[in-house]
Design an enzyme around this catalytic site. Structure first.
Site, short mmCIF file in Angstrom:
data_model
loop_
_atom_site.label_atom_id
_atom_site.label_comp_id
_atom_site.label_asym_id
_atom_site.label_seq_id
_atom_site.Cartn_x
_atom_site.Cartn_y
_atom_site.Cartn_z
N TYR A 41 0.80 -1.24 0.00
CA TYR A 41 0.00 0.00 0.00
C TYR A 41 0.84 1.29 0.00
O TYR A 41 0.27 2.38 0.00
CB TYR A 41 -0.95 0.00 1.20
CG TYR A 41 -1.92 -1.17 1.19
CD1 TYR A 41 -2.87 -1.31 0.17
CD2 TYR A 41 -1.88 -2.15 2.18
CE1 TYR A 41 -3.74 -2.38 0.13
CE2 TYR A 41 -2.76 -3.23 2.16
CZ TYR A 41 -3.68 -3.34 1.13
OH TYR A 41 -4.55 -4.41 1.10
N HIS A 67 -9.17 0.93 -5.62
CA HIS A 67 -8.24 0.22 -4.74
C HIS A 67 -6.84 0.76 -4.98
O HIS A 67 -6.46 1.02 -6.14
CB HIS A 67 -8.27 -1.28 -5.01
CG HIS A 67 -9.64 -1.85 -4.81
ND1 HIS A 67 -10.17 -2.08 -3.57
CD2 HIS A 67 -10.61 -2.16 -5.71
CE1 HIS A 67 -11.40 -2.52 -3.70
NE2 HIS A 67 -11.70 -2.57 -4.99
C1 DQA Z 1 -7.74 -2.47 -0.89
C2 DQA Z 1 -7.72 -3.93 -1.38
C3 DQA Z 1 -8.56 -4.81 -0.48
O1 DQA Z 1 -8.53 -6.15 -0.95
C4 DQA Z 1 -8.00 -4.78 0.92
O2 DQA Z 1 -8.81 -5.56 1.79
C5 DQA Z 1 -7.79 -3.42 1.46
C6 DQA Z 1 -7.31 -2.37 0.56
C7 DQA Z 1 -6.81 -1.57 -1.71
O3 DQA Z 1 -6.96 -0.35 -1.61
O4 DQA Z 1 -5.91 -2.05 -2.40
O5 DQA Z 1 -7.92 -3.18 2.66
O6 DQA Z 1 -9.06 -1.98 -1.02
#
Ligand code: DQA
Length: 143
Positions: A22, A101
């Site tokens: 992330y 995402h």
């Molecule tokens: C997310 C992807 C999801 O699978 C995960 O549970 C997250 C973050 C993303 O921003 O990449 O918490 O939404």
């Protein structure tokens, strides 16, 4: 345009958790970039984050009933993969919602490849970090 940028469960830890997935920018950093981007384009942005499914549903209802925005950018986090309550809330409101995402969910675990929200969203963007949100903002302009 008035945008509401909603981040769901665990997104408050962005920049602090799983940095290889992330990134190192915090949610405040991301939101500051989005606020500046919107301002530079003559748009407005409001921000909301909650780890609680019902609070996210309430925020969607509030946006709809109070007409507080023109479009919504939603990163629901893991709720994306199983929250029928959020799906129904998105379907219930007549405000266009984009699913976003930070990571490329299709290049990760199997369970992340399915979203119960996508069918009721205008579009989906993933894998570009803060760029996913910016692409969604641009996409929603034409809705
Ligand atoms: C997310 C992807 C999801 O699978 C995960 O549970 C997250 C973050 C993303 O921003 O990449 O918490 O939404």
């Amino acid at each position: 345009m008035k945008y509401l940028i909603i981040n769901g469960v665990n997104l408050n830890l962005t920049g602090k958790r799983e940095k290889s997935v992330y990134g190192t920018e915090t949610l405040d950093d991301l939101n500051a970039k989005l606020a500046a981007y919107c301002k530079a384009n003559g748009d407005e942005a409001a921000f909301y984050q909650s780890n609680i499914e019902g609070e996210l549903v309430n925020k969607l209802h509030e946006a709809f009933l109070g007409k507080t925005c023109d479009a919504i950018v939603l990163n629901a986090g893991a709720f994306t993969h199983y929250s029928y309550a959020l799906r129904d809330a998105i379907a219930a409101i007549d405000i266009p919602v984009a699913e976003v995402h930070i990571s490329n969910v299709h290049a990760r675990e199997e369970f992340r490849k399915h979203s119960v929200l996508s069918e009721v969203c205008k579009g989906v963007v993933c894998g570009f970090g803060v760029g996913s949100y910016i692409a969604a903002i641009e996409g929603l302009k034409n809705c």
